[in-house]
Design an enzyme around this catalytic site. Sequence first.
Site: not given
Length: 256
Positions: A152, A156
Amino acid sequence: MARILITGSVGGLGLAAAQALIADGHDVFGHARSAQRAADLEAAGHRMAGVVVGDLSTRAGVESVAAQANEAGRMDAVIHNAGIYLDPERIATPEGHCRVFATNVLAPYLLTALMHRPERLIYISSDMAAQGVESLADIDWTQRRWDGVQAYCDSKLQVAALALGVARRWPSVYSNAVDPGWVPTRMGGPEASDDLSLGHVTQAWLAGGTGEDVRISGKFLYHQAVVPTAAAVSDAEFQDALLTELETLTGVGLAP
């Protein structure tokens, strides 16, 4: 007023941004992963101008969403809001990519490449981009030992670099990345400490605002202010390497 597409707008910050923009008089096109979720959105009476449907973790779903959006007509702004946080294990897409990477990075890249070019692009990132790994080796997590949190964070960082890379490639487009904060949505969880009422404000402001203050590009923002993040996000060489890797993985490049 503006025509705005928001991916992942059935709930959470996507729906909050849609509601705020509709209240301001904009024509907002929602996005749902499935026909059932689209029906639920329409039944709730949120006054969307339209809803596009497709699973953004799959190539077919992304291409379908892009085609539906293009058929509806050129958007003035697109908020790339859809995203996945944690999978309990490395779930692969039909194409073999990690689903977190496919949804959080590949989908916004492909939609950017395939849709009619808007005036404004907003990509939802996170403060966790600062913990992203700056290497593009095994970008889709097909070889590494699975680490959902790190995947994750990496995604990002990458989507923020994508936003700033697009800003450089397309100087006529206002393209920015937004950290909405850690807010108590379904993704953020009940322990999230940021103000939920502010989580959608910056992206809605960038998409629908009319003042000179929204005519900015190539920035990483939190609560309508430019803030620092991982150095790679602003590194032109990293941006270009990322865009090249995404083109290689998809076979689709950004138009000049």
